[in-house]
Enzyme design. Structure first.
Site, short mmCIF file in Angstrom:
data_model
loop_
_atom_site.label_atom_id
_atom_site.label_comp_id
_atom_site.label_asym_id
_atom_site.label_seq_id
_atom_site.Cartn_x
_atom_site.Cartn_y
_atom_site.Cartn_z
N MET A 7 0.84 -1.20 0.00
CA MET A 7 0.00 0.00 0.00
C MET A 7 0.88 1.24 0.00
O MET A 7 1.52 1.58 1.00
CB MET A 7 -0.95 -0.02 1.20
CG MET A 7 -1.84 -1.27 1.23
SD MET A 7 -3.03 -1.28 2.59
CE MET A 7 -4.17 0.01 2.04
N SER A 8 0.91 1.93 -1.13
CA SER A 8 1.78 3.09 -1.30
C SER A 8 1.21 4.33 -0.63
O SER A 8 1.94 5.30 -0.39
CB SER A 8 1.99 3.38 -2.78
OG SER A 8 0.76 3.78 -3.38
N VAL A 11 -4.47 5.87 -4.35
CA VAL A 11 -5.81 5.31 -4.55
C VAL A 11 -5.74 3.92 -5.18
O VAL A 11 -6.56 3.03 -4.85
CB VAL A 11 -6.67 6.27 -5.40
CG1 VAL A 11 -6.08 6.47 -6.80
CG2 VAL A 11 -8.11 5.77 -5.50
N SER A 13 -3.45 1.37 -5.03
CA SER A 13 -3.10 0.27 -4.13
C SER A 13 -4.18 0.06 -3.06
O SER A 13 -4.39 -1.07 -2.61
CB SER A 13 -1.74 0.52 -3.48
OG SER A 13 -1.73 1.72 -2.73
N LEU A 32 5.88 0.42 2.45
CA LEU A 32 7.34 0.36 2.44
C LEU A 32 7.92 1.74 2.71
O LEU A 32 7.68 2.68 1.95
CB LEU A 32 7.83 -0.16 1.09
CG LEU A 32 7.32 -1.53 0.66
CD1 LEU A 32 7.98 -1.96 -0.64
CD2 LEU A 32 7.55 -2.56 1.74
N CYS A 101 13.15 -0.46 -8.93
CA CYS A 101 12.38 -0.61 -7.70
C CYS A 101 11.44 -1.81 -7.79
O CYS A 101 11.33 -2.61 -6.85
CB CYS A 101 11.58 0.67 -7.43
SG CYS A 101 10.70 0.67 -5.84
N CYS A 199 10.83 9.44 -7.22
CA CYS A 199 10.36 9.62 -5.85
C CYS A 199 11.45 10.17 -4.93
O CYS A 199 11.14 10.91 -3.99
CB CYS A 199 9.80 8.32 -5.30
SG CYS A 199 11.02 6.99 -5.09
#
Length: 366
Positions: A7-8, A11, A13, A32, A101, A199
């Site tokens: 779950m980042s 919306v 995830s 994470l 990633c 990111c």
């Protein structure tokens, strides 16, 4: 199945985790923590994996009704993604950190830990589909919504990783439908902007970020004949296809703009030339993988499509494995391809495999 939902804080995830619960799976949410600066805050829609994202993910997990944890993968992320990014640019290549990633964090480190803890699969909010053939082999395919399709950045997944991957959004017709579903479920992230850019460089200034870590060193800007046109403060700040920021100071003899054609880190030089010199007739890479079963005879040329950027159009091509490389010849020249980029090979909607581009052959000889 016992499913670990990555779950980042976005919306996609969140809805993917909710759908996994509705499908009857035993779901646990995990965020994470990838930043080595835990106080980092989100700036607009840039970046991801910040404290704010972690809080958004926790709120979503609470609404869905699943356990939620935060796992610190910052050290692994620094080594496998950030340090790799710096090393690739320093070597004159243009890396894709999202590919690294997915390859090394979300579907290597995370999946490895998930399996060790007894989970059967990792669920993410990527827009891609997994199809099982008549013999039970899993294949990676494009999402039904090509506008949001993310199969390109998943091209690094192997057959073993696909066996434990779950993409609940793959058949969703549009992102608007996902947002509407999130709102209907009472998820506060329903209208949260999508993240974009790199990111770990949330302000988008890649050149400045690299300069701080690699340093600056004056070098020459040359034309294709080796004539000196100007100077720069570090070859790592340039990438193939770049037009702006060359600071040559005067036009080319024919008055047309010049583009970066080559970055040479060994002697810290940048080669520039006309746009047509960016046309590439052949690409090849030795670091290739297959997403599921490989071709029956990869040494025999086969027809396919190749995609060299996440949002680029696929181009018809012929590919084969020769002398330890995945060799790809597009039917029409590709434009502005840089070593370090990822070429993903498709057959129809299926992702067949990928390679990191080591070398290119220009369609316009010097």
């Amino acid at each position: 199945m016992k499913v670990l939902a990555a779950m980042s804080g976005g919306v996609d995830s969140a809805v993917a985790a909710a759908r996994a619960v509705e499908a009857g799976h035993d779901v646990v949410g995990v965020h994470l923590a990838l930043s080595r600066m835990p106080g980092t805050l989100r700036t607009g829609s840039r970046g991801c994996c910040t404290i704010e994202d972690s809080m958004d993910a926790q709120r979503a997990a609470n609404v869905i009704g699943i356990p939620y944890y935060v796992w610190d993968f910052s050290e692994r992320f620094k080594l496998d993604v950030v340090d790799d990014f710096i090393a690739e640019y320093s070597a004159g290549r243009t890396p894709n950190p999202c590919m690294r990633c997915n390859e090394r964090i979300k579907f290597a480190a995370l999946l490895e830990k998930a399996l060790d803890l007894g989970f059967d699969a990792v669920c993410t909010g990527h827009y891609a589909a997994i199809v099982t053939d008549a013999d039970g082999n899993r294949e990676l395919h494009r999402a039904s919504d090509w506008a949001k399709d993310q199969s390109y950045v998943l091209g690094v997944l192997t057959a073993e990783q696909l066996a434990h991957a779950m993409f609940p959004l793959g058949a969703t017709p549009s992102k608007a439908e996902v947002r509407a579903e999130a709102a209907a479920r009472g998820l506060s992230v329903a209208n949260k902007p999508d993240s974009h850019d790199i990111c770990f460089i949330p302000d988008g200034d890649t050149r400045g970020w690299l300069a701080e870590r690699v340093g600056t060193a004056t070098g020459d800007i040359l034309d294709r004949d080796g004539n000196r046109l100007g100077s720069h403060e570090g070859a790592h700040a340039y990438t193939v296809g770049q037009r702006k920021g060359l600071n040559i100071g005067y036009p080319s003899p024919d008055g047309r703009p010049r583009f970066v054609l080559e970055v040479r880190p060994v002697d810290n030089t940048v080669v520039v030339g006309p746009k047509e010199a960016l046309d590439i007739a052949e690409i090849a890479g030795s670091r290739f993988t297959w997403a599921g079963l490989p071709p029956a005879d990869a040494a025999t040329p086969f027809t396919c499509e190749v995609q060299i950027r996440a949002h680029a159009d696929p181009v018809p091509a012929v590919a084969c494995v020769r002398d330890g490389e995945l060799l790809i010849r597009p039917d029409v020249p590709l434009n502005g391809v840089a070593p370090g980029q990822t070429a993903v090979v498709y057959v129809g909607t299926r992702v067949l495999g990928q390679t990191t581009i080591d070398r290119t052959v220009s369609a316009v000889p010097a």
